[in-house]
Design an enzyme around this catalytic site. Structure first.
Site, short mmCIF file in Angstrom:
data_model
loop_
_atom_site.label_atom_id
_atom_site.label_comp_id
_atom_site.label_asym_id
_atom_site.label_seq_id
_atom_site.Cartn_x
_atom_site.Cartn_y
_atom_site.Cartn_z
CG ASP A 37 -1.77 1.22 1.31
OD1 ASP A 37 -1.79 2.01 0.35
OD2 ASP A 37 -2.43 1.40 2.34
CB THR A 39 -0.52 6.32 -0.28
OG1 THR A 39 -0.95 6.14 -1.62
CG2 THR A 39 -0.66 7.77 0.12
#
Length: 171
Positions: A37, A39
């Site tokens: 993930d 970000t």
């Protein structure tokens, strides 16, 4: 083996990595694919507007002015990027007369009597299939599609800078 696993979990925690299931550590040597993930993990989590692909018949700064006027009311992560560009261009942002942001549907509003929609490619293709040929080809990274008065006006592309420490993290 349990001491090695506890040591690995401890070392990972010191580096900001949370291991939910210690059993995965025993399988790590057989792993061929890792999905992050990204970000905030591999990037800074601050996407920047890097490209504005404006359809003929629309003017780049006018589209940006209208979209930024709408986005200033939004909490979406890409809204800030659009507002930064509008600020750099010293655009006066008009107020929105109507505004709606249904989850997963994008942002829709009326500014200066014009209906502005900021949405994703898949939603645009569902709602405006006849205009699909006007869309630029998909590219890597994030994008949003701008529709003004029912017509494709622009595609905005965003890029998030990789963290300086992401390479050692992956290694």
């Amino acid at each position: 083996i349990p001491v090695a696993i506890i040591g690995a979990i401890s070392l990972a925690a010191k580096r900001g990595i949370i291991v939910r299931d210690p059993a995965v550590l025993e399988q790590a040597d057989r792993c061929s694919t890792v999905i992050f993930d990204k970000t905030g993990t591999l990037t800074y989590g601050e996407p920047a507007l890097i490209e504005q692909i404006v359809v003929p018949g629309f003017e780049s700064l006018e589209v940006l002015r209208l979209v930024a006027g709408l986005e200033r009311y939004s909490k979406h992560p890409l809204a800030r990027s659009i507002l930064v560009c509008a600020e750099a261009a010293r655009l006066a942002l008009p107020p929105a007369d109507e505004l709606s942001e249904p989850p997963g549907q994008g942002l829709v509003g009326v500014i200066e009597g014009r209906r502005i929609q900021v949405t994703k490619r898949s939603k645009f293709l569902l709602d405006h299939a006849a205009q699909s040929s006007a869309l630029p080809p998909p590219a890597s990274g994030l994008e949003c599609v701008i529709v003004i008065d029912g017509k494709l006006a622009a595609t905005y592309r965003f890029r998030d800078a990789p963290r300086s420490d992401s390479r050692p993290f992956i290694e």
